[in-house]
Design an enzyme around this catalytic site. Structure first.
Site, PDB file in Angstrom:
ATOM      1  CG  PHE A 284     -13.081  -0.523   1.304  1.00 28.56           C
ATOM      2  CD1 PHE A 284     -12.313  -1.301   2.154  1.00 28.56           C
ATOM      3  CD2 PHE A 284     -12.827  -0.562  -0.053  1.00 28.56           C
ATOM      4  CE1 PHE A 284     -11.304  -2.118   1.652  1.00 28.56           C
ATOM      5  CE2 PHE A 284     -11.815  -1.374  -0.558  1.00 28.56           C
ATOM      6  CZ  PHE A 284     -11.058  -2.149   0.287  1.00 28.56           C
TER       7      PHE A 284
ATOM      8  CG  ASP B 275      -9.016   0.581   8.782  1.00 29.47           C
ATOM      9  OD1 ASP B 275      -9.840   0.572   9.705  1.00 29.47           O
ATOM     10  OD2 ASP B 275      -9.325   0.566   7.599  1.00 29.47           O
TER      11      ASP B 275
ATOM     12  CD  GLU C  97       1.111   0.816   6.906  1.00 26.66           C
ATOM     13  OE1 GLU C  97       0.858   1.061   5.716  1.00 26.66           O
ATOM     14  OE2 GLU C  97       0.809  -0.245   7.449  1.00 26.66           O
ATOM     15  CG  ASP C  98      -1.200   2.216   2.581  1.00 23.68           C
ATOM     16  OD1 ASP C  98      -0.718   1.699   3.601  1.00 23.68           O
ATOM     17  OD2 ASP C  98      -2.001   1.609   1.845  1.00 23.68           O
TER      18      ASP C  98
ATOM     19  N   GLY D  96       0.773  -1.229   0.000  1.00 26.42           N
ATOM     20  CA  GLY D  96       0.000   0.000   0.000  1.00 26.42           C
ATOM     21  C   GLY D  96       0.812   1.289   0.000  1.00 26.42           C
TER      22      GLY D  96
ATOM     23  NE  ARG E  93      -1.959  -3.234  -4.278  1.00 22.25           N
ATOM     24  CZ  ARG E  93      -2.112  -3.468  -2.976  1.00 22.25           C
ATOM     25  NH1 ARG E  93      -2.047  -2.464  -2.121  1.00 22.25           N
ATOM     26  NH2 ARG E  93      -2.305  -4.683  -2.522  1.00 22.25           N
TER      27      ARG E  93
HETATM   28  C1  PRP Z   1      -3.404  -2.308   4.506  1.00 18.50           C
HETATM   29  C2  PRP Z   1      -2.656  -1.003   4.613  1.00 18.50           C
HETATM   30  C3  PRP Z   1      -2.026  -1.056   5.972  1.00 18.50           C
HETATM   31  C4  PRP Z   1      -3.002  -1.889   6.770  1.00 18.50           C
HETATM   32  C5  PRP Z   1      -3.796  -1.029   7.714  1.00 18.50           C
HETATM   33  O1  PRP Z   1      -2.524  -3.319   4.126  1.00 18.50           O
HETATM   34  O2  PRP Z   1      -1.713  -0.873   3.582  1.00 18.50           O
HETATM   35  O3  PRP Z   1      -0.773  -1.683   5.948  1.00 18.50           O
HETATM   36  O4  PRP Z   1      -3.870  -2.539   5.830  1.00 18.50           O
HETATM   37  O5  PRP Z   1      -4.754  -1.783   8.396  1.00 18.50           O
HETATM   38  P1  PRP Z   1      -4.903  -1.844   9.969  1.00 18.50           P
HETATM   39  O6  PRP Z   1      -4.544  -0.495  10.533  1.00 18.50           O
HETATM   40  O7  PRP Z   1      -6.367  -2.173  10.170  1.00 18.50           O
HETATM   41  O8  PRP Z   1      -4.014  -2.948  10.477  1.00 18.50           O
HETATM   42  P2  PRP Z   1      -3.020  -4.742   3.599  1.00 18.50           P
HETATM   43  O9  PRP Z   1      -2.922  -5.736   4.715  1.00 18.50           O
HETATM   44  O10 PRP Z   1      -4.357  -4.625   2.939  1.00 18.50           O
HETATM   45  O11 PRP Z   1      -1.903  -5.074   2.527  1.00 18.50           O
HETATM   46  P3  PRP Z   1      -1.473  -4.186   1.245  1.00 18.50           P
HETATM   47  O12 PRP Z   1      -0.670  -3.015   1.751  1.00 18.50           O
HETATM   48  O13 PRP Z   1      -0.638  -5.113   0.418  1.00 18.50           O
HETATM   49  O14 PRP Z   1      -2.732  -3.745   0.534  1.00 18.50           O
END
Ligand code: PRP
Length: 187
Positions: free
Chosen positions: A159, A110, A106-107, A45, A172
């Site tokens: 979302f 959540d 981090e992107d 991300g 993405r």
């Molecule tokens: C997404 C995003 C963060 C994480 C945040 O990654 O990039 O790393 O979820 O979620 P949280 O705060 O609820 O833990 P994902 O696991 O979807 O992988 P990706 O980056 O490959 O899309």
């Protein structure tokens, strides 16, 4: 600009995100001026956030330096829109962490479980310092109490995709942050 048909609404445009990355870079450069820095992006991300931030740091009047760039791969969502809570580190950084100033990028934060796992991963490797930069923050979704030092945009708890964020690995590459049309989820 031609709009992706699956997009319902643009939440932050490409110029708005560029402006925010610039502001983050100015603040980070002030804190690390002239100091070596390892920028550690969280794949997949944070790919775009990390690359754009590292380049924005390079053009600051007093940038950190030298800047190393590396990535760590974490995943907890799989193909779902809800975190599994089981955070897997699929690929570790190749660069040593011990004794370095580390900036975790981090992107989105959540629930915060991914960031908590990543911060623990870095701390276990004894960096000189660790700070975290998050481009999109969903504070109302938080389950874990995680420190965030540099924050870009606050995002409502819905979302979203684009600028690195995906739905089942698509969208993405959208240069903006957007909400998808509901039919996308029933396909
Ligand atoms: C997404 C995003 C963060 C994480 C945040 O990654 O990039 O790393 O979820 O979620 P949280 O705060 O609820 O833990 P994902 O696991 O979807 O992988 P990706 O980056 O490959 O899309």
């Amino acid at each position: 600009m031609k709009r992706e048909p699956a997009v319902e609404r643009v939440i932050f445009s490409a110029p708005e995100i560029r402006e925010t990355i610039g502001q983050l870079a100015r603040t980070i450069a002030r804190d690390y001026a002239g100091q070596p820095l390892l920028v550690l992006g969280v794949l997949k991300g944070a790919l775009y956030a990390c690359v754009d931030l590292a380049r924005a740091l390079a053009v600051q009047p007093e940038p950190p330096g030298p800047i190393e760039l590396d990535f760590i791969t974490a995943s907890s969502y799989g193909g779902s829109t809800v975190s599994s809570g089981n955070v897997r580190i699929a690929c570790e950084p190749q660069t040593g962490i011990a004794g370095k100033n580390v900036l975790l990028v981090e992107d989105v934060v959540d629930g915060g479980l991914t960031l908590a796992r990543l911060q623990a991963f870095v701390q276990e490797r004894r960096p000189a310092s660790l700070r975290t930069c998050v481009l999109f923050d969903k504070p109302s979704a938080r389950m874990a109490d995680v420190p965030v030092d540099y924050r870009g945009h606050a995002v409502p708890d819905q979302f979203v995709v684009g600028y690195g964020l995906d739905y089942q690995e698509s969208y993405r590459n959208l240069p903006y942050l957007a909400q998808l049309r509901s039919w996308v989820f029933s396909q």
